[in-house]
Design a protein around this motif. Structure first.
Motif, PDB file in Angstrom:
ATOM      1  N   GLY A  77     -40.250  -2.142  -0.613  1.00  0.00           N
ATOM      2  CA  GLY A  77     -41.669  -2.460  -0.468  1.00  0.00           C
ATOM      3  C   GLY A  77     -42.154  -2.112   0.923  1.00  0.00           C
ATOM      4  O   GLY A  77     -41.354  -1.872   1.832  1.00  0.00           O
ATOM      5  N   GLU A  78     -43.462  -2.124   1.082  1.00  0.00           N
ATOM      6  CA  GLU A  78     -44.033  -1.792   2.374  1.00  0.00           C
ATOM      7  C   GLU A  78     -43.643  -2.850   3.402  1.00  0.00           C
ATOM      8  O   GLU A  78     -43.833  -4.046   3.164  1.00  0.00           O
ATOM      9  CB  GLU A  78     -45.568  -1.740   2.223  1.00  0.00           C
ATOM     10  CG  GLU A  78     -46.211  -0.853   3.253  1.00  0.00           C
ATOM     11  CD  GLU A  78     -47.694  -0.685   2.954  1.00  0.00           C
ATOM     12  OE1 GLU A  78     -48.050  -0.443   1.780  1.00  0.00           O
ATOM     13  OE2 GLU A  78     -48.475  -0.828   3.907  1.00  0.00           O
ATOM     14  N   ASN A  79     -43.070  -2.395   4.508  1.00  0.00           N
ATOM     15  CA  ASN A  79     -42.692  -3.298   5.613  1.00  0.00           C
ATOM     16  C   ASN A  79     -41.710  -4.387   5.180  1.00  0.00           C
ATOM     17  O   ASN A  79     -41.688  -5.482   5.756  1.00  0.00           O
ATOM     18  CB  ASN A  79     -43.969  -3.926   6.190  1.00  0.00           C
ATOM     19  CG  ASN A  79     -43.893  -4.097   7.677  1.00  0.00           C
ATOM     20  OD1 ASN A  79     -42.949  -3.630   8.322  1.00  0.00           O
ATOM     21  ND2 ASN A  79     -44.866  -4.787   8.246  1.00  0.00           N
ATOM     22  N   VAL A  80     -40.897  -4.104   4.163  1.00  0.00           N
ATOM     23  CA  VAL A  80     -40.032  -5.149   3.587  1.00  0.00           C
ATOM     24  C   VAL A  80     -38.996  -5.673   4.596  1.00  0.00           C
ATOM     25  O   VAL A  80     -38.633  -6.854   4.542  1.00  0.00           O
ATOM     26  CB  VAL A  80     -39.358  -4.658   2.279  1.00  0.00           C
ATOM     27  CG1 VAL A  80     -38.357  -3.545   2.528  1.00  0.00           C
ATOM     28  CG2 VAL A  80     -38.687  -5.811   1.540  1.00  0.00           C
ATOM     29  N   ILE A  81     -38.551  -4.842   5.528  1.00  0.00           N
ATOM     30  CA  ILE A  81     -37.508  -5.304   6.469  1.00  0.00           C
ATOM     31  C   ILE A  81     -38.042  -6.460   7.321  1.00  0.00           C
ATOM     32  O   ILE A  81     -37.433  -7.538   7.380  1.00  0.00           O
ATOM     33  CB  ILE A  81     -37.013  -4.143   7.369  1.00  0.00           C
ATOM     34  CG1 ILE A  81     -36.399  -3.028   6.520  1.00  0.00           C
ATOM     35  CG2 ILE A  81     -36.018  -4.650   8.419  1.00  0.00           C
ATOM     36  CD1 ILE A  81     -36.071  -1.753   7.291  1.00  0.00           C
ATOM     37  N   ALA A  82     -39.184  -6.247   7.954  1.00  0.00           N
ATOM     38  CA  ALA A  82     -39.741  -7.274   8.850  1.00  0.00           C
ATOM     39  C   ALA A  82     -40.252  -8.477   8.067  1.00  0.00           C
ATOM     40  O   ALA A  82     -40.042  -9.631   8.479  1.00  0.00           O
ATOM     41  CB  ALA A  82     -40.867  -6.664   9.690  1.00  0.00           C
ATOM     42  N   ILE A  83     -40.905  -8.238   6.947  1.00  0.00           N
ATOM     43  CA  ILE A  83     -41.478  -9.360   6.182  1.00  0.00           C
ATOM     44  C   ILE A  83     -40.364 -10.234   5.605  1.00  0.00           C
ATOM     45  O   ILE A  83     -40.446 -11.467   5.629  1.00  0.00           O
ATOM     46  CB  ILE A  83     -42.448  -8.855   5.087  1.00  0.00           C
ATOM     47  CG1 ILE A  83     -43.650  -8.159   5.738  1.00  0.00           C
ATOM     48  CG2 ILE A  83     -42.914 -10.010   4.202  1.00  0.00           C
ATOM     49  CD1 ILE A  83     -44.589  -7.458   4.762  1.00  0.00           C
ATOM     50  N   ALA A  84     -39.292  -9.609   5.130  1.00  0.00           N
ATOM     51  CA  ALA A  84     -38.168 -10.395   4.598  1.00  0.00           C
ATOM     52  C   ALA A  84     -37.567 -11.258   5.710  1.00  0.00           C
ATOM     53  O   ALA A  84     -37.196 -12.417   5.476  1.00  0.00           O
ATOM     54  CB  ALA A  84     -37.107  -9.479   3.995  1.00  0.00           C
ATOM     55  N   ARG A  85     -37.484 -10.721   6.927  1.00  0.00           N
ATOM     56  CA  ARG A  85     -36.948 -11.507   8.052  1.00  0.00           C
ATOM     57  C   ARG A  85     -37.838 -12.728   8.315  1.00  0.00           C
ATOM     58  O   ARG A  85     -37.349 -13.830   8.587  1.00  0.00           O
ATOM     59  CB  ARG A  85     -36.863 -10.647   9.315  1.00  0.00           C
ATOM     60  CG  ARG A  85     -35.907  -9.476   9.211  1.00  0.00           C
ATOM     61  CD  ARG A  85     -34.484  -9.822   9.507  1.00  0.00           C
ATOM     62  NE  ARG A  85     -34.289 -10.297  10.862  1.00  0.00           N
ATOM     63  CZ  ARG A  85     -33.105 -10.643  11.354  1.00  0.00           C
ATOM     64  NH1 ARG A  85     -32.022 -10.572  10.593  1.00  0.00           N
ATOM     65  NH2 ARG A  85     -32.986 -11.075  12.594  1.00  0.00           N
ATOM     66  N   GLU A  86     -39.154 -12.535   8.235  1.00  0.00           N
ATOM     67  CA  GLU A  86     -40.082 -13.665   8.412  1.00  0.00           C
ATOM     68  C   GLU A  86     -39.879 -14.700   7.307  1.00  0.00           C
ATOM     69  O   GLU A  86     -39.888 -15.907   7.564  1.00  0.00           O
ATOM     70  CB  GLU A  86     -41.547 -13.177   8.353  1.00  0.00           C
ATOM     71  CG  GLU A  86     -41.997 -12.378   9.556  1.00  0.00           C
ATOM     72  CD  GLU A  86     -42.021 -13.204  10.826  1.00  0.00           C
ATOM     73  OE1 GLU A  86     -42.455 -14.361  10.764  1.00  0.00           O
ATOM     74  OE2 GLU A  86     -41.575 -12.682  11.870  1.00  0.00           O
ATOM     75  N   MET A  87     -39.706 -14.224   6.078  1.00  0.00           N
ATOM     76  CA  MET A  87     -39.538 -15.133   4.943  1.00  0.00           C
ATOM     77  C   MET A  87     -38.214 -15.900   5.022  1.00  0.00           C
ATOM     78  O   MET A  87     -38.102 -17.020   4.528  1.00  0.00           O
ATOM     79  CB  MET A  87     -39.626 -14.366   3.615  1.00  0.00           C
ATOM     80  CG  MET A  87     -41.035 -13.851   3.333  1.00  0.00           C
ATOM     81  SD  MET A  87     -41.091 -12.710   1.936  1.00  0.00           S
ATOM     82  CE  MET A  87     -40.680 -13.803   0.567  1.00  0.00           C
ATOM     83  N   MET A  88     -37.188 -15.273   5.658  1.00  0.00           N
ATOM     84  CA  MET A  88     -35.894 -15.940   5.823  1.00  0.00           C
ATOM     85  C   MET A  88     -35.952 -17.038   6.878  1.00  0.00           C
ATOM     86  O   MET A  88     -35.277 -18.048   6.763  1.00  0.00           O
ATOM     87  CB  MET A  88     -34.841 -14.908   6.256  1.00  0.00           C
ATOM     88  CG  MET A  88     -34.397 -13.987   5.140  1.00  0.00           C
ATOM     89  SD  MET A  88     -33.609 -12.485   5.754  1.00  0.00           S
ATOM     90  CE  MET A  88     -32.483 -13.131   6.956  1.00  0.00           C
ATOM     91  N   GLY A  89     -36.729 -16.816   7.945  1.00  0.00           N
ATOM     92  CA  GLY A  89     -36.788 -17.780   9.051  1.00  0.00           C
ATOM     93  C   GLY A  89     -35.693 -17.521  10.068  1.00  0.00           C
ATOM     94  O   GLY A  89     -34.838 -16.665   9.884  1.00  0.00           O
ATOM     95  N   LYS A  90     -35.711 -18.306  11.140  1.00  0.00           N
ATOM     96  CA  LYS A  90     -34.754 -18.111  12.229  1.00  0.00           C
ATOM     97  C   LYS A  90     -33.309 -18.310  11.757  1.00  0.00           C
ATOM     98  O   LYS A  90     -33.046 -19.094  10.849  1.00  0.00           O
ATOM     99  CB  LYS A  90     -35.044 -19.102  13.356  1.00  0.00           C
ATOM    100  CG  LYS A  90     -36.369 -18.830  14.047  1.00  0.00           C
ATOM    101  CD  LYS A  90     -36.154 -18.725  15.552  1.00  0.00           C
ATOM    102  CE  LYS A  90     -37.401 -18.227  16.237  1.00  0.00           C
ATOM    103  NZ  LYS A  90     -38.077 -19.231  17.019  1.00  0.00           N
ATOM    104  N   THR A  91     -32.370 -17.641  12.448  1.00  0.00           N
ATOM    105  CA  THR A  91     -30.949 -17.697  12.090  1.00  0.00           C
ATOM    106  C   THR A  91     -30.446 -19.130  12.023  1.00  0.00           C
ATOM    107  O   THR A  91     -29.727 -19.517  11.105  1.00  0.00           O
ATOM    108  CB  THR A  91     -30.104 -16.911  13.128  1.00  0.00           C
ATOM    109  OG1 THR A  91     -30.620 -15.582  13.186  1.00  0.00           O
ATOM    110  CG2 THR A  91     -28.645 -16.871  12.742  1.00  0.00           C
ATOM    111  N   ASN A  92     -30.811 -19.922  13.035  1.00  0.00           N
ATOM    112  CA  ASN A  92     -30.378 -21.324  13.060  1.00  0.00           C
ATOM    113  C   ASN A  92     -31.363 -22.178  12.245  1.00  0.00           C
ATOM    114  O   ASN A  92     -32.529 -22.314  12.638  1.00  0.00           O
ATOM    115  CB  ASN A  92     -30.319 -21.819  14.507  1.00  0.00           C
ATOM    116  CG  ASN A  92     -29.645 -23.169  14.593  1.00  0.00           C
ATOM    117  OD1 ASN A  92     -29.590 -23.905  13.597  1.00  0.00           O
ATOM    118  ND2 ASN A  92     -29.127 -23.499  15.751  1.00  0.00           N
TER     119      ASN A  92
END
Ligand code: CMP
Length: 143
Positions: A77-92
């Protein structure tokens, strides 16, 4: 179209979170183009996490990720790498906001439910480690 690699970790699989996680990315509008339930070998784990090899937690990380099945996914999807990271939230998970996957379900920095590629280079590398080209099926939505 941009693609990324996402993986429900052993804690997420064992807690029956696969469906919930897939639903979030589908609802957002991304397309699932590859998926498999698999147990990672120590060799694949070391390749996947090669950038963390010198970290003190590397052994623990490899042990955990190989401890049970993971659900490996390719999303498009468009911009899926960055958006998925936002949807995942911080590592901790203790720093991840409510509404994100780790904010809602993560327990510890190790058992944080999901992994996602952090750049186009990582996405390309990780998709290549986990999927053969013939296991990915991009398709156009029919009207
Ligand atoms: P992930 O996105 O899969 O990429 C590297 C992983 O290392 C990260 O998620 C965390 O789960 C894990 N990690 C980071 N810091 C620690 C730590 N201090 N102890 C154990 N695991 C860690």
């Amino acid at each position: 179209m941009e693609q990324t690699f996402l993986m429900v970790k052993p804690d997420g699989v064992q807690r029956n979170l696969i469906g919930e996680i897939v639903k979030r990315f589908e609802s957002k509008g991304f397309q699932l183009v590859g998926a498999k339930l698999m147990t990672i070998t120590p060799d694949l784990a070391e390749q996947h996490y090669a950038e963390h090899k010198e970290r003190p937690f590397f052994g623990e990380l490899v042990e955990f990720i190989t401890s049970g099945p993971v659900f490996a996914m390719a999303w498009e999807g468009e911009n899926v790498i960055a958006i998925a990271r936002e949807m995942m939230g911080k590592t901790n998970p203790s720093e991840a906001l409510p509404g994100t996957i780790r904010g809602d379900y993560g327990m510890t920095v190790g058992k944080n439910v999901i992994h996602g590629s952090d750049s186009p280079e990582s996405a390309n590398r990780e998709l290549g480690l986990f999927f053969n080209n013939d296991e990915l099926s991009s398709y156009t939505k029919q009207d």
